[in-house]
Design an enzyme around this catalytic site. Structure first.
Site, PDB file in Angstrom:
ATOM      1  N   HIS A  94      33.330   9.936  51.957  1.00  0.00           N
ATOM      2  CA  HIS A  94      33.703   9.920  50.695  1.00  0.00           C
ATOM      3  C   HIS A  94      34.991   9.372  50.369  1.00  0.00           C
ATOM      4  O   HIS A  94      35.353   9.474  49.519  1.00  0.00           O
ATOM      5  CB  HIS A  94      33.221  11.209  49.970  1.00  0.00           C
ATOM      6  CG  HIS A  94      32.767  11.094  48.345  1.00  0.00           C
ATOM      7  ND1 HIS A  94      31.518  10.632  48.074  1.00  0.00           N
ATOM      8  CD2 HIS A  94      33.288  11.131  47.483  1.00  0.00           C
ATOM      9  CE1 HIS A  94      31.440  10.252  46.663  1.00  0.00           C
ATOM     10  NE2 HIS A  94      32.758  10.704  46.283  1.00  0.00           N
ATOM     11  N   ASP A 163      33.514  19.002  42.201  1.00  0.00           N
ATOM     12  CA  ASP A 163      32.440  18.557  41.240  1.00  0.00           C
ATOM     13  C   ASP A 163      31.239  18.123  41.934  1.00  0.00           C
ATOM     14  O   ASP A 163      30.006  17.983  41.395  1.00  0.00           O
ATOM     15  CB  ASP A 163      32.991  17.469  40.327  1.00  0.00           C
ATOM     16  CG  ASP A 163      33.906  18.199  39.483  1.00  0.00           C
ATOM     17  OD1 ASP A 163      33.774  19.409  38.913  1.00  0.00           O
ATOM     18  OD2 ASP A 163      34.871  17.402  38.755  1.00  0.00           O
ATOM     19  N   GLU A 279      37.140  22.412  32.483  1.00  0.00           N
ATOM     20  CA  GLU A 279      37.522  21.019  32.805  1.00  0.00           C
ATOM     21  C   GLU A 279      37.524  20.117  31.552  1.00  0.00           C
ATOM     22  O   GLU A 279      37.497  21.015  30.284  1.00  0.00           O
ATOM     23  CB  GLU A 279      36.472  20.387  33.749  1.00  0.00           C
ATOM     24  CG  GLU A 279      36.675  20.593  35.105  1.00  0.00           C
ATOM     25  CD  GLU A 279      35.983  19.625  36.115  1.00  0.00           C
ATOM     26  OE1 GLU A 279      35.729  18.704  35.528  1.00  0.00           O
ATOM     27  OE2 GLU A 279      35.655  20.211  37.416  1.00  0.00           O
TER      28      GLU A 279
END
Length: 591
Positions: A94, A163, A279
């Site tokens: 990632h 997340d 958030e």
């Protein structure tokens, strides 16, 4: 077994003739690697790319370890060789800018190779002080989604998250690992009891606050520069059953940040007096606001930003959650109401949903599946993640959100504050020098290949806009720090680390003196010169011709790639058998 040894031999053969090692194939085989050293086209292609899809680097080989000892042996071979080769550990891939890639060595595929999960500490009923010592030992390549699933079977879960859960444990701990729980629990690197790390010298060391503490703090947030995490001991807490998920809109940025900062200031209060997750994100066009609402509802009538009297055409969304279970279900509404009544959001803009805890944590994966179904996942991702000091966040809003971005974007823009005292200053991570700082994350996708896409969604446009944002901050004197940093020169890295650079450099020289680990970060150059082998004969060998032939094949590239694998395998087998004959000859002569 014979087939595996043959494949391993010719993979090693390629490595030897390409980087000029003095080791023979049989010597590497004697390392006792139980995993698979692969030249499979699929493995090579996967290791050549990452989620960012903006860089490409094909390794010499891909290694699938069967254990931590395999990693030790491979890194030790790289460290101990005369000319050397680099080693990069890759989790779920990632990275954005090729941080886990290498074109001069071996990529270790940590995810999917070994399952070392769910070695849980005792789970019998305990006293409160003993409950705080519950943990799970996890293989460094394990994905967080699998950690969650395994621990939930015992009613437990880690405290701090990212997340997106399809990331490797070692990968996030090498950066920081942040999400909406960080204001309360700190990043994931602040929630680790113990690590097993393979250093750049090939040493497997257990480290913690008490044992090998310098390595422990170096590796956490260390961008893979000091070692490869093969095991992490993660603390656990009782897992809630459900989550109340709330979003509210603001048209005034000052009110938005004031409320966010107030909420994170409650981190030391009892659970009933604070949210569990905080958030937020920025909305600059109508398309995003409707996508945002669709995750909660499916409204028949689309919502327009103009209907909220957005200042500068920008809206800000506060996102909070409250965890609960059966024991607290009766009081959850009152607790939420007590918190919300202290906030200054647009009264008609509050949206709430209720869902299982695991569904909330895995929420991004559902969006991933939708994007994959539309062919919008495997596209370039020119992401930019910044830590912005609290004192300059208003200037950032005026210059970037209300200025540079215009009214178009190509993905979510997150913004939320964190408490610096939840971050351990002894780790390798650098953050702004203020007690509160914001994450601002531009998580955008380039859609060059999509028919009818807007020019503002092209890779060139978004990349240039990222540079424009960084240039604005530099000109305005906003002393930000990049999260998941990307620089191309050591001078830029020195500026990034600032006062921590001397310590960072000293740790590198101590734990990876040949600078063979994670070279895709472009912080240090390896201390050896990697080049094609000279194909010189070994004077100690009676049969040099097969190795010369293999060198010639690789050097000239005259043989088509599909055929070359068979040729290499045959030559490697001949070389292997010759060495056995030679050893037998020596034994006869000595006898």
């Amino acid at each position: 077994m014979a087939t595996n040894k043959l494949l391993l031999t010719f993979a090693i053969c390629r490595l030897i003739v390409t980087v000029g090692l003095t080791l023979r194939p049989t010597e590497l085989l004697r390392l006792g690697l139980d995993g698979q050293l692969s030249l499979d086209p699929t493995d090579m292609e996967t290791a050549s790319l990452d989620f960012g899809m903006m860089s490409r680097a094909e390794p010499l080989a891909v290694f699938h370890p069967a254990s931590a000892e395999d990693v030790v042996r491979l890194v030790g071979a790289a460290y101990g060789s005369v000319n050397g080769f680099t080693v990069s550990a890759k989790g779920h891939g990632h990275s954005i800018n090729g941080q886990a890639q290498t074109s001069h060595g071996v990529v270790i595929e940590m995810s999917g190779s070994v399952k070392k999960l769910a070695q849980l500490s005792p789970l019998v009923p305990m006293e409160q002080e003993e409950q705080e010592q519950r943990y799970v030992d996890v293989w460094g390549g394990e994905l967080w989604i699998d950690v969650l699933r395994a621990t939930l079977e015992y009613g437990l879960a880690p405290k701090s998250w990212t997340d997106y859960l399809y990331l490797s444990v070692g990968g996030t701990l090498s950066n920081a690992g942040i999400s909406g729980q960080a204001f309360n629990h700190g990043p994931q690197i602040s929630n680790v009891y113990e690590l097993d790390v393979v250093t750049g010298k090939g040493d497997l060391l257990t480290c913690s606050e008490e044992q090998n503490s310098e390595l422990f703090h170096a590796v956490l947030g260390g961008l893979g520069q000091f070692g490869i995490i093969t095991r992490a001991r993660i603390p656990l807490e009782p897992a809630p059953q459900r989550v109340r998920w709330i979003r509210a809109l603001y048209s005034n940025f000052t009110a938005f940040t004031k409320d966010q900062e107030f909420l994170i200031s409650l981190h030391g209060h009892p659970n009933s007096q604070k949210f569990d997750y905080i958030e937020g994100f920025v909305i600059v066009d109508d398309g995003l606001i409707n996508n945002w609402r669709s995750s909660f509802f499916s409204p028949r009538n689309p919502v327009k930003i103009t209907s909220f009297n957005a200042n500068g055409g920008v809206l800000y969304c506060l996102e909070v959650t409250k965890n609960y279970d059966e024991s607290s279900a009766n009081s959850i509404d009152q607790e939420i109401e007590a918190l919300l009544e202290k906030l200054d959001f647009i009264p008609t803009s509050v949206f709430t949903t209720d869902l299982p805890y695991v569904d909330f944590l895995d929420r991004v994966h559902k969006n991933e599946l939708k994007l994959r179904s539309k062919g919008l996942w495997d596209v370039p991702h020119p992401w930019l993640n910044l830590f912005v000091p609290k004192s300059r966040i208003s200037d950032f809003d005026n210059g970037v959100f209300k200025g540079i971005l215009g009214n178009k974007t190509s993905g979510p823009i997150l913004i939320y504050p964190m408490n610096k005292d939840k971050w351990d200053h002894r780790s390798s991570v650098v953050t702004p020098d203020e007690q509160v700082f914001y994450l601002v994350a531009f998580l955008r996708s380039a859609l060059d290949t999509v028919i009818g896409r807007d020019e503002s969604q092209s890779l060139e446009y978004l990349t240039n806009q990222n540079r424009q944002i960084l240039r604005f901050c530099d000109d305005a004197g906003i002393k930000l720090k990049q999260y998941l940093p990307h620089y191309t020169t050591q001078e830029e890295w020195m500026d990034h680390f600032g006062d921590k650079w001397a310590q960072f450099y000293q740790r590198k020289m101590e734990f990876d003196p040949r600078r063979i680990l994670a070279t895709g970060q472009r912080i240090f150059k390896p201390s050896f010169t990697t080049k094609v082998a000279s194909c010189a004969r070994d004077p100690d060998r009676p049969f040099g011709l097969p190795l010369d032939l293999v060198c010639g094949i690789f050097h000239t590239q005259l043989v088509p790639v599909p055929l070359i694998w068979y040729v290499q395998a045959l030559l490697a087998l001949i070389n292997f058998l010759e060495e056995k004959m030679y050893l037998k000859h020596l034994g006869t002569a000595q006898g």
